[in-house]
Design a protein around this motif. Structure first.
Motif, PDB file in Angstrom:
ATOM      1  N   ALA A 215       0.833  -1.207   0.000  1.00  0.00           N
ATOM      2  CA  ALA A 215       0.000   0.000   0.000  1.00  0.00           C
ATOM      3  C   ALA A 215       0.867   1.256   0.000  1.00  0.00           C
ATOM      4  O   ALA A 215       1.820   1.368   0.761  1.00  0.00           O
ATOM      5  CB  ALA A 215      -0.921  -0.012   1.208  1.00  0.00           C
TER       6      ALA A 215
ATOM      7  N   PRO B 265      -7.560   3.423  -2.463  1.00  0.00           N
ATOM      8  CA  PRO B 265      -7.055   2.262  -1.712  1.00  0.00           C
ATOM      9  C   PRO B 265      -7.736   0.967  -2.123  1.00  0.00           C
ATOM     10  O   PRO B 265      -8.822   0.970  -2.720  1.00  0.00           O
ATOM     11  CB  PRO B 265      -7.398   2.617  -0.258  1.00  0.00           C
ATOM     12  CG  PRO B 265      -8.541   3.563  -0.363  1.00  0.00           C
ATOM     13  CD  PRO B 265      -8.345   4.336  -1.620  1.00  0.00           C
ATOM     14  N   ASN B 266      -7.088  -0.127  -1.788  1.00  0.00           N
ATOM     15  CA  ASN B 266      -7.654  -1.441  -2.083  1.00  0.00           C
ATOM     16  C   ASN B 266      -8.880  -1.681  -1.218  1.00  0.00           C
ATOM     17  O   ASN B 266      -8.854  -1.470  -0.006  1.00  0.00           O
ATOM     18  CB  ASN B 266      -6.601  -2.526  -1.826  1.00  0.00           C
ATOM     19  CG  ASN B 266      -7.008  -3.860  -2.414  1.00  0.00           C
ATOM     20  OD1 ASN B 266      -7.875  -4.542  -1.889  1.00  0.00           O
ATOM     21  ND2 ASN B 266      -6.374  -4.217  -3.511  1.00  0.00           N
TER      22      ASN B 266
ATOM     23  N   ASP C 200      -4.907   0.776  -5.482  1.00  0.00           N
ATOM     24  CA  ASP C 200      -3.565   0.628  -4.919  1.00  0.00           C
ATOM     25  C   ASP C 200      -3.363  -0.813  -4.428  1.00  0.00           C
ATOM     26  O   ASP C 200      -4.320  -1.581  -4.274  1.00  0.00           O
ATOM     27  CB  ASP C 200      -3.396   1.603  -3.752  1.00  0.00           C
ATOM     28  CG  ASP C 200      -1.950   1.792  -3.340  1.00  0.00           C
ATOM     29  OD1 ASP C 200      -1.057   1.220  -4.000  1.00  0.00           O
ATOM     30  OD2 ASP C 200      -1.709   2.492  -2.341  1.00  0.00           O
ATOM     31  N   TYR C 201      -2.112  -1.162  -4.170  1.00  0.00           N
ATOM     32  CA  TYR C 201      -1.809  -2.469  -3.584  1.00  0.00           C
ATOM     33  C   TYR C 201      -2.390  -2.533  -2.171  1.00  0.00           C
ATOM     34  O   TYR C 201      -2.475  -1.520  -1.477  1.00  0.00           O
ATOM     35  CB  TYR C 201      -0.296  -2.687  -3.507  1.00  0.00           C
ATOM     36  CG  TYR C 201       0.422  -2.610  -4.825  1.00  0.00           C
ATOM     37  CD1 TYR C 201       0.512  -3.721  -5.666  1.00  0.00           C
ATOM     38  CD2 TYR C 201       1.030  -1.420  -5.244  1.00  0.00           C
ATOM     39  CE1 TYR C 201       1.192  -3.649  -6.879  1.00  0.00           C
ATOM     40  CE2 TYR C 201       1.705  -1.340  -6.454  1.00  0.00           C
ATOM     41  CZ  TYR C 201       1.781  -2.451  -7.265  1.00  0.00           C
ATOM     42  OH  TYR C 201       2.433  -2.391  -8.460  1.00  0.00           O
ATOM     43  N   PRO C 202      -2.788  -3.696  -1.693  1.00  0.00           N
ATOM     44  CA  PRO C 202      -3.236  -3.811  -0.299  1.00  0.00           C
ATOM     45  C   PRO C 202      -2.057  -3.703   0.659  1.00  0.00           C
ATOM     46  O   PRO C 202      -0.904  -3.924   0.279  1.00  0.00           O
ATOM     47  CB  PRO C 202      -3.894  -5.193  -0.247  1.00  0.00           C
ATOM     48  CG  PRO C 202      -3.248  -5.962  -1.345  1.00  0.00           C
ATOM     49  CD  PRO C 202      -2.911  -4.978  -2.427  1.00  0.00           C
ATOM     50  N   SER C 203      -2.353  -3.370   1.900  1.00  0.00           N
ATOM     51  CA  SER C 203      -1.313  -3.330   2.924  1.00  0.00           C
ATOM     52  C   SER C 203      -1.084  -4.728   3.486  1.00  0.00           C
ATOM     53  O   SER C 203      -1.906  -5.631   3.298  1.00  0.00           O
ATOM     54  CB  SER C 203      -1.720  -2.379   4.053  1.00  0.00           C
ATOM     55  OG  SER C 203      -2.838  -2.909   4.756  1.00  0.00           O
TER      56      SER C 203
END
Length: 756
Positions: free
Chosen positions: A264, A275-276, A294-297
């Motif tokens: 993220a 955000p994801n 976006d990429y996940p955290s």
């Protein structure tokens, strides 16, 4: 000194003895150790109903019968386990459901048995990095299907496998966005290469190893630019999408890669700010939001994997082992294995990781409601201390472990439920909770003589019919309602009768004190037993306690009458404590910042030099000149011809400086002032000098201006004269007039002839 058990008893008793307790329900809610006495004649006339609430031991000591004590306990009800349907998975958890009826604050412990079953199914999804650096690994994975399925079936007897792949987002700086490069991102043009992509789901979970081999055989390598890959994007979709086909099984996710991962925040490099959202977004088996979200955290990934009971196995190259080992610490029930150069050892990595993960049992809860806490212990090594999660290692197939689960509810709540189960297994135990916050006294609904026929008995207390109130329903309401009558018994909207009496028909009926006396006063606010003490004696034996205050005998004073009335040690030549404090117990209590044994000094006080009264008294001018004697009677003033030193230098109304000293007198703001008779007044201006100087300055400035103008004209004339002299000299030597210029045009007369 009280021991620990005695301190607990005292604490419990303090919890129960609250003025706000009026019913049995209030009592059992006030503390887990509180009990209620329902004996009819337990309370005396005028005694508050709260006296029925105490610890069970104290109630017995006060004469409550054993049958009259209501002290609800927790109930544990084991719900019958559901019968297995034909073909269902074996049961590993017992019991499967429990019902707890809990009293707030009272913990309840029960046992959960877990036994690893033989033949429990396994679902394994193989998620592979297809970036160009994994070219050699793909060739080995294409032959993996039957071998992996055979090995898992040998262990569990029931296994399924699936396949998916990933690279990265198809945006700069992750992937070359040239159209030709997007279609063929591989550097070697002679080998098969598929277009760039984020994540694609290739094969749902299946028992068909041949189908796995055939579908993987159709896969080709792809490529991207930067080393980190979009693996977290792929893991999120595998965790949340139903297309994967996860079943009621042990769920394994194998991630095979040779590089790190984007997380993220990295999406900002490609201007991706959204955000994801942790939802499935597969369209035609491809991740459709790859370039939009976006990429996940790491936290999102850990939470989703735990929610879905998926255990990740990170099969990575040696250079990435440290990175994924740190990632594994953040994700419960995960493992890391090191791939060989061509991934030929991947089957061994998966089998070893499966054995390690399934032999470690971590018991946890999910969807835990508010105000409920859960602690775990176990019969395993290191499991003796209560913790937020239960844990047992080396639990092999067929071995049973026992967890002790302790549940506590903090307050009365509606019926709630939550799940408890081992991480990585879909099987859970349901815990249903109700709270016991009301007493069950089995009383009759008929009017009772104990309540004068105007109410019924509820757990020993009278519940009055409408229109009646009082301890025995003896008060009949008139035009005022119950709330208005009770308000008459509250002082300053405080507690009813200060908690020391009952409100009967709008008047307080006060209780007796512990020593046999009585509370008194309009609101029962007074008693003669709680005054200040000295030497452990109330009012020091030199006075009487009246309504919480000591009335001292003659010759004594102080809050506890412990002082002989005398001001001997407070006396000075200038009065008691210099008139700057009070003499209490023969000691000065100074005021307004003064200190010392007799209030003589004040370190923070300053002389009031700006005192306007000095001007008024000494010179008859200033703001107070009309009422000087009245306004300035706190000062004594003397005018002197000489003053060796002065404390203050102040400008008066006429602009003159007054010099004086101030000596403090007894009391507050009183001074003796010595003022110098001669004031320092500034001299007036010299008009003649100012006028003369001004005229002289004007004349001087005019003269300077004339001289400057004369100088400028002289310099200009001199320059012209020099140029003139130069021109004359040139004329004498050349014989021509320097001012003469030749004709610029010549006109010829055509009729003129020079020969004639």
């Amino acid at each position: 000194m009280l021991n620990y058990a005695s301190k607990i008893d005292v604490y419990m008793e303090e919890q129960c003895l609250k003025a706000s307790v009026n019913t049995c329900g209030d009592c059992i809610k006030s503390g887990s150790g509180c009990a209620w006495c329902k004996d009819l004649n337990f309370t005396k006339a005028g005694e508050q109903e709260a006296a029925r609430c105490n610890t069970a031991a104290m109630l017995r000591d006060k004469g409550c019968s054993s049958n009259g004590i209501i002290n609800p306990k927790n109930d544990f009800i084991k719900t019958k386990d559901k019968p297995l349907a034909p073909g269902a998975n074996p049961v590993q958890i017992q019991p499967q459901e429990v019902q707890l009826n809990l009293r707030p604050g009272l913990p309840q412990t029960f046992q959960l048995h877990f036994k690893r079953a033989i033949g429990y199914p396994v679902d394994l999804y193989y998620l592979m990095d297809l970036s160009y650096s994994m070219k050699d690994d793909l060739e080995n994975v294409k032959q993996l299907g039957n071998n992996l399925l055979t090995e898992l079936t040998r262990i569990t007897g029931n296994a399924r496998i699936g396949f998916g792949s990933f690279v990265d987002k198809t945006l700069l700086p992750y992937t070359d966005t040239n159209e030709a490069k997007l279609q063929r991102p591989c550097s070697d043009k002679s080998e098969p290469c598929q277009p760039a992509f984020g994540f694609q789901h290739v094969l749902s979970l299946t028992k068909d190893g041949t189908k796995f081999r055939d579908m993987v055989a159709k896969q080709h390598i792809s490529g991207n630019l930067d080393p980190p890959e979009g693996s977290l994007d792929a893991i999120m979709q595998v965790a949340v999408c139903k297309d994967i086909g996860w079943g009621n099984s042990t769920r394994l996710l194998v991630l095979a890669t040779d590089d790190g991962f984007h997380m993220a925040g990295d999406g900002k490099l490609a201007a991706i700010l959204e955000p994801n959202k942790e939802t499935c977004e597969l369209v035609k088996n491809k991740y459709s939001k790859s370039n939009l979200w976006d990429y996940p955290s790491v936290g999102q990934i850990a939470r989703k994997l735990e929610e879905q009971n998926i255990q990740p196995i990170f099969a990575v190259t040696k250079k990435m082992e440290t990175v994924y080992t740190e990632l594994s610490k953040l994700i419960p029930k995960s493992a890391v294995g090191v791939l060989s150069e061509d991934s030929s050892n991947v089957v061994k990595i998966i089998v070893d990781a499966y054995n390690n993960l399934t032999s470690e049992v971590i018991l946890a809860h999910e969807a835990l409601p508010d105000f409920i806490s859960v602690k775990y212990t176990s019969d395993c090594k290191g499991g003796e201390s209560p913790s937020e999660r239960g844990k047992c290692d080396n639990v092999n197939i067929g071995k049973e472990v026992i967890f002790n689960v302790t549940v506590t509810v903090d307050r009365c709540i509606t019926s709630q439920s939550f799940l408890i189960g081992p991480l990585g297994f879909s099987e859970k135990m349901r815990v249903n909770i109700r709270t016991r916050c009301e007493c069950e006294c089995d009383d009759s609904n008929q009017p009772h003589p104990h309540c004068g026929g105007n109410g019924k008995v509820v757990c020993g207390s009278c519940s009055c019919d409408p229109g009646f109130l009082g301890q025995r329903c003896e008060c009949k309401l008139g035009q005022k309602d119950e709330a208005s009558l009770k308000a008459q018994c509250r002082k300053d909207n405080g507690t009813e009768c200060e908690g020391k009496g009952d409100c009967l028909c709008g008047r307080c009926q006060c209780y007796s004190t512990d020593s046999g006396g009585n509370f008194y006063g309009e609101f029962c606010e007074c008693d003669d037993e709680h005054c200040e003490k000295a030497n452990n004696t109330q009012c020091a034996g030199h006075g009487k306690c009246k309504c919480g205050k000591c009335e001292c005998d003659q010759g004594y004073e102080g809050p506890a009458c412990d002082c002989v009335k005398s001001d001997k040690d407070c006396m000075t030549d200038e009065g008691v404590c210099h008139e700057r404090g009070k003499c209490e117990c023969n000691v000065c209590k100074c005021e307004r910042g003064y200190s010392g044994a007799k209030c003589k000094t004040c370190s923070s006080c300053q002389r009031p030099c700006k005192e306007s009264c000095v001007e008024c008294l000494a010179f008859g001018t200033g703001p107070f000149e009309k009422n000087c004697s009245k306004a300035c009677n706190h000062l004594k003033q003397e005018t002197v011809e000489r003053l060796l030193k002065y404390d203050c230098r102040v400008r008066d109304k006429e602009g003159c400086w007054m010099l004086f000293t101030m000596t403090e007198q007894r009391g507050f703001d009183k001074y003796y002032v010595k003022v110098l008779q001669a004031r320092e007044c500034p001299e007036g201006p010299n008009i003649a000098a100012i006028v003369g100087g001004s005229l002289a300055a004007v004349a001087l400035i005019g003269l300077l201006i004339l001289l400057i103008i004369k100088g400028v004209l002289y310099a200009s004339d001199l320059r012209e004269w020099k140029r003139f002299e130069k021109d004359r000299k040139h004329e004498k030597t050349s014989g021509t007039n320097p001012l003469f210029q030749n004709a610029t045009t010549t006109i010829q007369n055509p009729t003129f002839s020079g020969d004639s």
